[in-house]
Design an enzyme around this catalytic site. Structure first.
Site, short mmCIF file in Angstrom:
data_model
loop_
_atom_site.label_atom_id
_atom_site.label_comp_id
_atom_site.label_asym_id
_atom_site.label_seq_id
_atom_site.Cartn_x
_atom_site.Cartn_y
_atom_site.Cartn_z
N GLU A 1 -10.83 8.77 20.27
CA GLU A 1 -10.96 10.23 20.36
C GLU A 1 -12.14 10.68 19.50
O GLU A 1 -12.25 10.34 18.32
CB GLU A 1 -9.68 10.95 19.91
CG GLU A 1 -9.89 12.48 19.96
CD GLU A 1 -8.62 13.31 20.06
OE1 GLU A 1 -7.59 12.79 20.53
OE2 GLU A 1 -8.67 14.49 19.65
N ASP B 1 -17.41 21.33 20.77
CA ASP B 1 -18.08 22.61 20.48
C ASP B 1 -18.87 23.04 21.72
O ASP B 1 -19.69 22.27 22.23
CB ASP B 1 -19.03 22.43 19.29
CG ASP B 1 -18.27 21.98 18.04
OD1 ASP B 1 -17.53 22.80 17.49
OD2 ASP B 1 -18.41 20.81 17.66
N LYS C 1 -24.49 29.61 23.52
CA LYS C 1 -25.78 30.30 23.74
C LYS C 1 -26.71 29.35 24.48
O LYS C 1 -26.81 28.18 24.11
CB LYS C 1 -26.41 30.68 22.41
CG LYS C 1 -25.68 31.80 21.72
CD LYS C 1 -26.44 32.27 20.49
CE LYS C 1 -25.61 33.32 19.77
NZ LYS C 1 -25.82 33.32 18.33
N THR D 1 -3.97 21.28 21.90
CA THR D 1 -4.63 21.12 20.60
C THR D 1 -4.68 22.47 19.87
O THR D 1 -4.46 23.53 20.45
CB THR D 1 -6.08 20.60 20.74
OG1 THR D 1 -6.93 21.67 21.14
CG2 THR D 1 -6.19 19.46 21.73
N LYS D 2 -5.01 22.38 18.59
CA LYS D 2 -5.09 23.58 17.76
C LYS D 2 -6.14 24.55 18.32
O LYS D 2 -5.92 25.75 18.44
CB LYS D 2 -5.49 23.13 16.34
CG LYS D 2 -5.58 24.24 15.37
CD LYS D 2 -5.82 23.74 13.98
CE LYS D 2 -6.20 24.92 13.10
NZ LYS D 2 -7.16 24.60 12.09
N PHE D 3 -7.26 23.98 18.70
CA PHE D 3 -8.36 24.78 19.21
C PHE D 3 -7.98 25.45 20.52
O PHE D 3 -8.31 26.60 20.78
CB PHE D 3 -9.57 23.87 19.41
CG PHE D 3 -10.84 24.63 19.44
CD1 PHE D 3 -11.43 25.05 18.27
CD2 PHE D 3 -11.44 24.94 20.64
CE1 PHE D 3 -12.60 25.78 18.29
CE2 PHE D 3 -12.60 25.67 20.68
CZ PHE D 3 -13.19 26.08 19.51
N GLU D 4 -7.22 24.69 21.33
CA GLU D 4 -6.78 25.20 22.63
C GLU D 4 -5.85 26.39 22.46
O GLU D 4 -5.95 27.38 23.17
CB GLU D 4 -6.06 24.04 23.34
CG GLU D 4 -5.54 24.33 24.71
CD GLU D 4 -5.01 23.04 25.36
OE1 GLU D 4 -4.87 22.02 24.65
OE2 GLU D 4 -4.76 23.06 26.57
C1 LIG Z 1 -14.24 22.73 18.54
S1 LIG Z 1 -13.67 21.42 17.57
C2 LIG Z 1 -12.25 20.83 18.45
C3 LIG Z 1 -11.31 20.03 17.60
C4 LIG Z 1 -10.06 19.45 18.29
N1 LIG Z 1 -10.42 18.48 19.32
C5 LIG Z 1 -9.18 20.53 18.87
O1 LIG Z 1 -9.14 20.67 20.10
O2 LIG Z 1 -8.53 21.25 18.07
C6 LIG Z 1 -14.86 20.14 17.86
C7 LIG Z 1 -14.89 19.09 16.77
O3 LIG Z 1 -15.80 18.04 17.11
C8 LIG Z 1 -16.42 17.58 15.93
N2 LIG Z 1 -17.67 16.90 16.33
C9 LIG Z 1 -18.71 17.46 16.99
N3 LIG Z 1 -19.68 16.56 17.21
C10 LIG Z 1 -19.23 15.38 16.68
C11 LIG Z 1 -19.79 14.08 16.58
N4 LIG Z 1 -20.99 13.80 17.09
N5 LIG Z 1 -19.07 13.12 15.96
C12 LIG Z 1 -17.84 13.39 15.45
N6 LIG Z 1 -17.25 14.61 15.51
C13 LIG Z 1 -17.94 15.59 16.12
C14 LIG Z 1 -16.61 18.84 15.10
O4 LIG Z 1 -16.72 18.55 13.73
C15 LIG Z 1 -15.35 19.63 15.42
O5 LIG Z 1 -14.33 19.40 14.48
#
Ligand SMILES: C[S@@+](CC[C@H](N)C(=O)[O-])C[C@H]1O[C@@H](n2cnc3c(N)ncnc32)[C@H](O)[C@@H]1O
Length: 233
Positions: free
Chosen positions: A64, A139, A143, A212-215
């Site tokens: 993951e 993420d 934009k 997920t938390k974000f969802e």
């Molecule tokens: C919007 S959050 C979603 C977190 C989680 N999957 C959720 O749904 O709650 C995206 C996460 O991806 C991580 N992330 C982004 N690019 C990454 C990378 N290249 N390697 C590791 N983590 C990364 C960020 O630090 C962030 O915590």
């Protein structure tokens, strides 16, 4: 671990490549800090370009990327003791929180890394070693001028395919429609991947993917959710 992480983070900052993340220095809770000090040696894997990660044979290996605080990854690892999980996240408080939860739940099938997943894939994951790669709510970089930072890009999905076994699955989810369409475009055009959606686009959330938390945050804002699964043919 902390010195190693700080130097990793400095290296990441000093490079000019486009990254899919910006390192937030979020404060660590006491528990997270203790977990990073005490549990990292047990459940953490240090980034080292010269040390490939060999997954145990006979058990499916699930990677993951970007597990956030780790709640849904923990749930999945708890529900599938027959699978081995590796979680990669650059956000240190998230890694600390996940370490705490691994111990609380006495999980022996989940390890974590705190590094850019692109570099981990490039340098530490052997080819054709993964049964599944999952990236939930990456993420969205919504934009237009930031779209290039989105982790789902043609080159990256080919890197993932190289690491998947034949028949291995890439599972993506997003709550940002424009990103879902981008994911679909990239994967439709990617050599070697076949869409598992009967309607050739999205699938309902599979039962084994916890919300997920974000969802949850997105749902409260009235966002939709799009899941995609592609198989390495
Ligand atoms: C919007 S959050 C979603 C977190 C989680 N999957 C959720 O749904 O709650 C995206 C996460 O991806 C991580 N992330 C982004 N690019 C990454 C990378 N290249 N390697 C590791 N983590 C990364 C960020 O630090 C962030 O915590």
């Amino acid at each position: 671990m902390n010195e190693q992480l700080n130097s990793d983070n400095e290296n990441i900052k000093s490079k000019r490549t486009i990254r899919s993340f910006v390192l937030r220095q979020g404060r660590l809770t006491k528990g997270q800090e203790q977990a990073l000090n005490n549990l990292w040696p047990v459940f953490g894997i240090e980034y080292d370009a010269n040390s490939p990660i060999y997954f145990a044979t006979g058990k499916p290996a699930v990677l993951e990327i970007g597990f956030g605080m780790g709640a849904s990854l923990i749930e999945m690892a708890k529900n599938a003791p027959n699978k081995n999980f590796l979680g990669i996240e650059v956000h240190k408080p998230g890694v600390g929180a996940c370490l705490m939860a691994i111990e609380e739940n006495q999980l022996s099938n989940l390890k974590v890394m705190c590094h850019d997943a692109v570099e981990v894939l490039e340098n530490m994951i052997p080819n054709h070693s993964l049964d599944k790669v999952q990236i939930f709510f990456p993420d969205p970089w919504h934009k237009a001028r930031h779209n290039k930072r989105r982790i789902i890009q043609p080159k990256f999905v080919q890197l993932i395919r190289q690491k998947l076994k034949l028949g291995g699955i890439l599972h993506l989810a997003t709550d940002w429609q424009n990103y879902a369409e981008h994911m679909l475009d990239v994967l439709n055009q990617a050599e070697g991947f076949e869409n598992l959606s009967p309607s050739s686009n999205y699938i309902p959330r599979p039962d084994d993917r916890p919300i997920t938390k974000f969802e949850k945050r997105g749902q409260n804002l009235g966002h939709g959710v799009w899941d995609l699964q592609f198989v390495n043919k």
